[in-house]
Motif scaffolding. Structure first.
Motif, mmCIF file in Angstrom:
data_model
loop_
_atom_site.group_PDB
_atom_site.id
_atom_site.type_symbol
_atom_site.label_atom_id
_atom_site.label_comp_id
_atom_site.label_asym_id
_atom_site.label_seq_id
_atom_site.Cartn_x
_atom_site.Cartn_y
_atom_site.Cartn_z
ATOM 1 N N MET A 19 32.675 -12.986 -29.942
ATOM 2 C CA MET A 19 32.974 -11.796 -30.696
ATOM 3 C C MET A 19 33.946 -12.185 -31.809
ATOM 4 N N LYS A 20 33.703 -11.654 -33.005
ATOM 5 C CA LYS A 20 34.503 -12.004 -34.177
ATOM 6 C C LYS A 20 35.467 -10.856 -34.514
ATOM 7 N N ALA A 21 36.743 -11.155 -34.624
ATOM 8 C CA ALA A 21 37.748 -10.141 -34.973
ATOM 9 C C ALA A 21 37.679 -9.842 -36.466
ATOM 10 N N THR A 22 37.806 -8.548 -36.816
ATOM 11 C CA THR A 22 37.758 -8.155 -38.225
ATOM 12 C C THR A 22 39.141 -7.857 -38.783
ATOM 13 N N GLY A 23 40.109 -7.597 -37.906
ATOM 14 C CA GLY A 23 41.441 -7.247 -38.373
ATOM 15 C C GLY A 23 41.564 -5.787 -38.763
ATOM 16 N N ILE A 24 40.518 -5.004 -38.547
ATOM 17 C CA ILE A 24 40.520 -3.589 -38.900
ATOM 18 C C ILE A 24 40.825 -2.776 -37.640
ATOM 19 N N VAL A 25 41.765 -1.854 -37.752
ATOM 20 C CA VAL A 25 42.141 -0.996 -36.628
ATOM 21 C C VAL A 25 41.865 0.443 -37.027
ATOM 22 N N ARG A 26 41.223 1.204 -36.156
ATOM 23 C CA ARG A 26 40.921 2.618 -36.408
ATOM 24 C C ARG A 26 41.359 3.463 -35.215
ATOM 25 N N ARG A 27 41.720 4.717 -35.491
ATOM 26 C CA ARG A 27 42.079 5.666 -34.432
ATOM 27 C C ARG A 27 40.858 6.502 -34.048
ATOM 28 N N ILE A 28 40.833 6.917 -32.812
ATOM 29 C CA ILE A 28 39.807 7.841 -32.332
ATOM 30 C C ILE A 28 40.340 9.244 -32.573
ATOM 31 N N ASP A 29 39.515 10.118 -33.173
ATOM 32 C CA ASP A 29 39.998 11.483 -33.441
ATOM 33 C C ASP A 29 39.905 12.346 -32.189
ATOM 34 N N ASP A 30 40.302 13.626 -32.298
ATOM 35 C CA ASP A 30 40.359 14.506 -31.134
ATOM 36 C C ASP A 30 38.987 14.834 -30.551
ATOM 37 N N LEU A 31 37.914 14.531 -31.269
ATOM 38 C CA LEU A 31 36.559 14.737 -30.748
ATOM 39 C C LEU A 31 35.951 13.440 -30.212
ATOM 40 N N GLY A 32 36.750 12.363 -30.170
ATOM 41 C CA GLY A 32 36.284 11.089 -29.637
ATOM 42 C C GLY A 32 35.514 10.241 -30.638
ATOM 43 N N ARG A 33 35.616 10.582 -31.916
ATOM 44 C CA ARG A 33 34.878 9.849 -32.950
ATOM 45 C C ARG A 33 35.738 8.738 -33.540
ATOM 46 N N ILE A 34 35.031 7.733 -34.038
ATOM 47 C CA ILE A 34 35.680 6.645 -34.747
ATOM 48 C C ILE A 34 34.811 6.315 -35.960
ATOM 49 N N VAL A 35 35.454 6.000 -37.069
ATOM 50 C CA VAL A 35 34.717 5.668 -38.282
ATOM 51 C C VAL A 35 34.518 4.152 -38.334
ATOM 52 N N ILE A 36 33.287 3.738 -38.507
ATOM 53 C CA ILE A 36 32.997 2.315 -38.700
ATOM 54 C C ILE A 36 33.205 2.040 -40.186
ATOM 55 N N PRO A 37 34.070 1.097 -40.516
ATOM 56 C CA PRO A 37 34.382 0.848 -41.927
ATOM 57 C C PRO A 37 33.140 0.556 -42.775
ATOM 58 N N LYS A 38 33.196 1.004 -44.014
ATOM 59 C CA LYS A 38 32.078 0.856 -44.945
ATOM 60 C C LYS A 38 31.652 -0.600 -45.085
ATOM 61 N N GLU A 39 32.609 -1.507 -45.139
ATOM 62 C CA GLU A 39 32.295 -2.929 -45.305
ATOM 63 C C GLU A 39 31.431 -3.431 -44.155
ATOM 64 N N ILE A 40 31.764 -3.019 -42.937
ATOM 65 C CA ILE A 40 30.996 -3.441 -41.762
ATOM 66 C C ILE A 40 29.623 -2.780 -41.774
ATOM 67 N N ARG A 41 29.560 -1.478 -42.107
ATOM 68 C CA ARG A 41 28.256 -0.793 -42.177
ATOM 69 C C ARG A 41 27.346 -1.468 -43.191
ATOM 70 N N LYS A 42 27.912 -1.846 -44.337
ATOM 71 C CA LYS A 42 27.118 -2.485 -45.380
ATOM 72 C C LYS A 42 26.640 -3.870 -44.937
ATOM 73 N N THR A 43 27.545 -4.669 -44.399
ATOM 74 C CA THR A 43 27.203 -6.022 -43.948
ATOM 75 C C THR A 43 26.156 -5.998 -42.839
ATOM 76 N N MET A 44 26.275 -5.054 -41.934
ATOM 77 C CA MET A 44 25.375 -4.986 -40.781
ATOM 78 C C MET A 44 24.159 -4.084 -41.014
ATOM 79 N N HIS A 45 24.020 -3.551 -42.239
ATOM 80 C CA HIS A 45 22.888 -2.678 -42.599
ATOM 81 C C HIS A 45 22.802 -1.470 -41.672
ATOM 82 N N ILE A 46 23.942 -0.838 -41.437
ATOM 83 C CA ILE A 46 23.986 0.372 -40.610
ATOM 84 C C ILE A 46 23.992 1.563 -41.550
#
Length: 180
Positions: free
Chosen positions: A1-28
């Motif tokens: 597993m490769k660390a990205t150095g990006i940290v995100r919080r989970i909101d009150d509905l249990g959601r987390i945002v996948i950073p745009k850079e990762i979505r673009k790189t992984m074609h999500i």
């Protein structure tokens, strides 16, 4: 597993945002389905889900059968990569990334048939000698989730009507199999 150095919080509905850079790189894309796994060390792993990938053996059987009938290389692809292939270029295609041209043809949700004189459309990003002759999208609830693709040789002729009908029938059967 490769660390990205990006940290995100989970909101009150249990959601987390996948950073745009990762979505673009992984074609999500928006609406993409992700499988969620956990590992023994407490990690959470997201993996793109591919209904076509679930058909591993069946997809290979379809590709093999259609390749035998048409005499050409045939591939079953999801929107991102080659899932199964059969025929002369099988080894070169396995697990290759699908080209932007092929993604556009799949998203068009209509059969594409190469005609002599048109620009050839490569199936894979880094494999210029594998050109799409027929692309039959595989639909699930109206969404294009992949395609059954017959390749044509670099300097080959256009596909025959019989080839296009065989691919169309096989793609429809694969679509029905995925629905069940």
């Amino acid at each position: 597993m490769k660390a990205t150095g990006i940290v995100r919080r989970i909101d009150d509905l249990g959601r987390i945002v996948i950073p745009k850079e990762i979505r673009k790189t992984m074609h999500i894309r928006e609406g993409a389905q992700l499988e969620i796994f956990t590992d023994n060390s407490g990690g959470v792993i997201f993996k793109k889900y591919s209904p076509i990938g679930e058909l591993d053996e069946s997809a290979a059987d379809y590709a093999e059968t259609v390749a035998r009938i048409t005499g050409n290389t045939v591939a079953v692809v999801d929107r991102d990569s080659v899932v199964a292939a059969a025929g002369p270029a099988k080894r070169e295609l396995q697990n290759k990334q699908v080209s932007k041209d092929a993604q556009t043809l799949i998203e068009g949700r209509k059969q594409y048939v190469y005609r002599i004189g048109e620009d050839r459309k490569p199936l894979c990003q880094d494999l210029e000698k594998a050109y799409a002759g027929v692309v039959n999208p595989i639909l699930l609830e109206g969404d294009a989730i992949g395609a059954l693709v017959m390749l044509i040789p670099e300097m080959g002729n256009a596909p025959s009507d019989a080839d296009t009908k065989v691919l169309s029938a096989a793609a429809q059967i694969l679509s029905k199999q995925i629905e069940t």
